[in-house]
Design an enzyme around this catalytic site. Structure first.
Site, mmCIF file in Angstrom:
data_model
loop_
_atom_site.group_PDB
_atom_site.id
_atom_site.type_symbol
_atom_site.label_atom_id
_atom_site.label_comp_id
_atom_site.label_asym_id
_atom_site.label_seq_id
_atom_site.Cartn_x
_atom_site.Cartn_y
_atom_site.Cartn_z
ATOM 1 N N GLU A 183 60.892 61.914 22.628
ATOM 2 C CA GLU A 183 61.929 61.476 21.694
ATOM 3 C C GLU A 183 61.686 62.128 20.333
ATOM 4 O O GLU A 183 60.762 61.760 19.612
ATOM 5 C CB GLU A 183 61.929 59.952 21.597
ATOM 6 N N LYS A 232 61.384 60.133 16.620
ATOM 7 C CA LYS A 232 60.437 59.053 16.353
ATOM 8 C C LYS A 232 59.548 59.436 15.169
ATOM 9 O O LYS A 232 59.153 60.595 15.006
ATOM 10 C CB LYS A 232 59.574 58.758 17.589
ATOM 11 N N GLU A 266 53.618 60.500 18.974
ATOM 12 C CA GLU A 266 54.742 59.578 19.133
ATOM 13 C C GLU A 266 55.969 60.262 19.728
ATOM 14 O O GLU A 266 56.797 59.624 20.364
ATOM 15 C CB GLU A 266 55.111 58.952 17.784
ATOM 16 N N GLU A 325 54.554 48.461 28.775
ATOM 17 C CA GLU A 325 54.386 49.824 28.269
ATOM 18 C C GLU A 325 52.962 50.286 28.531
ATOM 19 O O GLU A 325 52.013 49.543 28.278
ATOM 20 C CB GLU A 325 54.633 49.914 26.756
#
Length: 472
Positions: free
Chosen positions: A316, A319, A325, A262
């Site tokens: 997303e 999250k 985030e 990541e």
């Protein structure tokens, strides 16, 4: 010469200097209620030339959609299943049968991430990690898949006790004997690699007063010299990865490879999240792709190409945590790009890091002198371009040949008998040629890169009696 041609050349010489170039994949997270179907996602991956994907579970719809595509897949055994996988070989056997054997080889599963950032998991699953990895491996052996599919577990950089300077990298002492030694032994025995999640954004956000934004975003900067090793770093990413390499070296596991599972930069954040912006996210990820696909490793392991997974494919919306985030995505849920960056060598031919004038340098600009070259301080605001000796003579010579040929640099002063011929070294001659090209290009962004073979300095370099010009 047009800059586009320079980028094409530099990509070619960068890749030709190594047996294989690095590889770029993407993390496909699904903590959202508005994402396209798995079939559409796979079509998106293929359209972007992405040949590796990492998922955080073993969702059947995703693994089926990836079947027959040739896309290499890393699947995940979730943290909450570590206890069962560690305590019961039968559970591990069943998990591999249902989630791997059922899809392989049509779905090209190449690795299993056993857990994710287990050391920061509040459920205290650390003690189950290595036993779970061993049981999953035994299940692969049972199905004769242990050679084709590797097992590892992504660690966060918080697993390090020290990370600065990079050469002083070390693992947290309470994790060394219970976890890291047995895990690294397992990785060595099975021919696997350490998975690492690395986010320069977090370091910059917390230390923007001392870390240059250019250093964090792979932009031209004078570099930072590691006080322990003497190596010069031109980006924070390399320094973070080398801190992990140093930690492994300290335990005598320097033969184990590393994959960055990541890394990314948010395009939006809360007001107090310094550096979270669309321009910075585009620069970080775009320049990272260029750095990886150009080939080569870190200063500590210069010939070891890296595989990197960008985080993440989509924004997303479900999250938890700060706004950042929910804004790491390369694409919106409607499949439109959040910003335009390439993912392939072909795409890099047209890539430019479009620096926003309002971003500035962000934080303290590092201006370390070049050791042993009689550097004096510049009061004029000028910059120069010099060779990066760490890439090796072969790569420097290739870039030098280009600069003096198609690049149109004025290389007459470095010919035999001329003022800048001495010292007669590839690094000295390349520095003069690179700087000539850089100045002729009006010091434009990207004109002092040469596939990582050059970098910008803010103090006038001198090799022998040779003085470097600041303009033409």
């Amino acid at each position: 010469m047009e800059r586009l041609s320079l980028y094409v050349f530099l990509l070619l010489i960068s890749i030709s200097g190594f047996a294989d170039a690095g590889s770029v994949g993407v993390n496909y997270g699904r903590i959202a209620n508005n994402l396209p179907s798995a079939v559409k996602v796979v079509q998106l991956l293929k359209s972007q030339g992405l040949e590796r994907v990492k998922v955080y579970d073993t969702d059947p719809s995703v693994l089926k959609a990836l079947s027959g595509t040739g896309i290499k897949v890393t699947v995940d055994l979730p943290n909450e299943q570590l206890f069962s996988a560690a305590r019961h070989q039968s559970f591990a056997n069943s998990w591999v049968q249902i989630n791997v054997v059922a899809y392989y080889p049509s779905t090209q599963i190449e690795a299993i991430a056993v857990g994710n950032e287990v050391f920061v998991d509040p459920h205290n699953t650390t003690k189950f990690l290595v036993p779970a990895m061993k049981n999953i491996h035994s299940a692969l052996v049972k199905n004769n898949l242990h050679s084709a599919i590797k097992i590892s577990s992504p660690i966060a950089l918080s697993a390090l006790q020290n990370s600065y300077p990079a050469s002083a990298g070390s693992f947290r002492p309470e994790l060394v004997e219970p976890v890291f030694r047995p895990m690294l032994d397992f990785l060595r025995e099975t021919g696997s690699y350490l998975m690492v999640n690395a986010y320069p954004f977090f370091a910059y956000e917390s230390n923007s007063d001392v870390i240059s934004l250019d250093y964090a975003l792979f932009r031209e900067n004078p570099g930072v010299v590691d006080s322990g090793s003497g190596l010069r770093y031109f980006n924070l990413f390399d320094a973070q990865i080398d801190a992990v390499f140093a930690a492994m070296l300290a335990l005598k596991y320097d033969d184990i490879k590393l994959v960055v599972t990541e890394t990314g930069w948010p395009s939006k954040g809360d007001e107090n999240e310094i550096g979270a912006s669309l321009d910075n996210a585009a620069a970080y990820n775009g320049n990272l792709v260029r750095r990886i696909l150009s080939g080569g490793g870190t200063p500590m392991r210069p010939k070891e190409d890296l595989t990197v997974y960008l985080f993440a494919l989509f924004n997303e919306n479900q999250k938890n945590g700060p706004a950042s985030e929910r804004n790491y995505g390369l694409f919106y849920p409607d499949e439109k790009k959040v910003y335009d960056i390439p993912f392939t060598v072909e795409g890099l031919k047209n890539y430019h890091d479009n620096r926003s004038p309002v971003n500035g340098g962000g934080g303290q600009q590092v201006t370390s002198p070049i050791n042993g070259r009689g550097v004096s301080k510049s009061l004029t605001g000028n910059t120069w371009c010099v060779a990066n000796g760490q890439v090796g003579k072969e790569k420097l010579q290739q870039a030098l040949d280009f600069a003096c040929g198609e690049g149109g640099a004025d290389c007459r002063p470095i010919q035999p008998g001329s003022t800048c011929y001495d010292p007669n070294t590839v690094e000295a001659h390349a520095s003069f040629a690179f700087n000539s090209y850089y100045q002729k290009q009006s010091r434009q962004m990207g004109s002092c890169y040469f596939g990582g073979a050059a970098y910008v300095v803010t103090q006038p370099p001198r090799f022998g009696k040779c003085e470097f010009p600041t303009g033409y």
